[in-house]
Design a protein around this motif. Structure first.
Motif, mmCIF file in Angstrom:
data_model
loop_
_atom_site.group_PDB
_atom_site.id
_atom_site.type_symbol
_atom_site.label_atom_id
_atom_site.label_comp_id
_atom_site.label_asym_id
_atom_site.label_seq_id
_atom_site.Cartn_x
_atom_site.Cartn_y
_atom_site.Cartn_z
ATOM 1 N N UNK A 1 0.714 -1.325 -0.067
ATOM 2 C CA UNK A 1 0.038 0.116 0.163
ATOM 3 C C UNK A 1 0.782 1.294 0.124
ATOM 4 N N UNK A 2 2.076 1.020 0.216
ATOM 5 C CA UNK A 2 2.930 2.359 0.101
ATOM 6 C C UNK A 2 3.946 2.068 -1.180
ATOM 7 N N UNK A 3 4.150 1.067 -1.815
ATOM 8 C CA UNK A 3 4.828 0.945 -2.807
ATOM 9 C C UNK A 3 4.256 1.033 -4.240
ATOM 10 N N UNK A 4 2.862 0.363 -4.170
ATOM 11 C CA UNK A 4 2.078 0.359 -5.216
ATOM 12 C C UNK A 4 0.622 0.491 -4.972
ATOM 13 N N UNK B 1 0.724 -3.505 9.797
ATOM 14 C CA UNK B 1 2.233 -3.522 10.021
ATOM 15 C C UNK B 1 2.701 -2.326 10.355
ATOM 16 N N UNK B 2 3.572 -2.421 11.644
ATOM 17 C CA UNK B 2 3.688 -0.969 12.092
ATOM 18 C C UNK B 2 4.671 -0.391 11.478
ATOM 19 N N UNK B 3 5.634 -1.259 10.594
ATOM 20 C CA UNK B 3 6.608 -0.281 9.858
ATOM 21 C C UNK B 3 6.016 0.494 8.795
ATOM 22 N N UNK B 4 4.699 0.183 8.609
ATOM 23 C CA UNK B 4 3.966 1.028 7.523
ATOM 24 C C UNK B 4 3.473 2.256 8.215
#
Length: 306
Positions: A59-62, A83-86
């Motif tokens: 959802x952040x890359x594409x 995902x906490x990294x997002x």
């Protein structure tokens, strides 16, 4: 930032007498709210068409690729793993874009260890994250629901102390649904079709029946590759959920499986899968609980041969 706009709710309560006892089951349905579970997911029989997105970094890359696939394949619900990294803006942007396309996004998480009491703190952390997120975003950026994939039968303790695992699983489920009720967010769960073969310790009730009673909705993992087999393994849960006024999404698999080719549509491809789902719908529509399909999962479905 919280929106200052107000949304009005009219609750419709329907109650009926269970055939299994003298207890009444009441279901509250929110009408007239753009943020209600029913409005977003649809109440018309057979309308849910969902998929799991396990790799949240997509959802952040594409994000547009994910949403294009969803639109092309008439998906109206996405189970998105937390995902906490997002970072938060990626979630808000993705959900807002999805809502513009009439696609609901449920926050998803779970692992076999969540069936054990010792993992309660992990569950609490997840729910804390969800609650904090819901409280700080705009209405059209909120998750439509919580989706759980726990599957404690995969945990080693299931083989050595099954009764204890079931009891601990019950405790964690009760904790989750209580928290979700306070947050006013519906919660659904993935359940294997064979769970009705196991009993609640000290009770004649089977485990699937107990779980259906607790969750707002369930996704029954009917992993087979023919319509007749899919309906056969999902039928009992469809009947049970109909009595309880709950909804069921029938799930199928597209990933390659080591358990056998009959588990998945990996070998047959998209066209054959769609033809079988149409046949399943014709059979399952006789059950009031039937509410569509969930296809596992986005990445494998996307690469499934056409």
């Amino acid at each position: 930032m919280k929106s200052k706009r107000g949304y009005h709710f009219i609750l419709f309560f329907s109650c009926f007498l269970l055939f299994t006892g003298n207890a009444y089951v009441c279901k509250a349905t929110a009408l007239g709210s753009v943020d209600s579970y029913e409005t977003i997911h649809g109440t018309v029989q057979g309308t849910v068409r969902a998929t799991w997105v396990w790799d949240t970094t997509q959802i952040q890359s594409n994000p547009q690729l994910v949403l294009k696939f969803a639109t092309t394949n008439k998906i109206n619900t996405i189970y998105l793993q937390m995902n906490r990294d997002v970072k938060l803006p990626y979630y808000t942007d993705f959900i807002r874009m999805a809502r513009e396309k009439n696609i609901a996004v449920d926050v998803m998480d779970g692992r076999p260890a969540w069936g054990l009491t010792e993992s309660r703190s992990q569950i609490a952390d997840f729910l804390d994250w969800v609650e904090a997120y819901q409280n700080q975003v705009e209405p059209n950026e909120k998750f439509a629901g919580i989706h759980l994939d726990i599957e404690p039968h995969v945990h080693p303790e299931w083989k050595t102390n099954q009764a204890s695992v079931i009891t601990q699983w019950q405790g964690n489920v009760q904790y989750i649904v209580d928290r979700a009720a306070r947050m006013k967010i519906p919660v659904a769960a993935d359940l294997p079709f064979w769970l009705d073969g196991y009993k609640i310790p000290g009770s004649t009730m089977n485990v699937s029946s107990w779980m259906i009673r607790k969750f707002d909705s369930i996704t029954i993992m009917a992993y087979r590759d023919t319509a007749a087999a899919i309906y056969k393994v999902a039928k009992d849960e469809l009947e049970e959920a109909s009595l309880l006024g709950k909804t069921v999404s029938i799930a199928v698999e597209t990933k390659q499986s080591k358990e056998g080719d009959f588990i998945t549509f990996y070998e047959e491809g998209t066209a054959y899968m769609e033809s079988q789902l149409q046949l399943v719908e014709e059979m399952a529509s006789s059950h009031s609980s039937f509410n569509g399909f969930s296809v596992h999962e986005y990445s494998s479905w996307e690469t499934l041969k056409k």
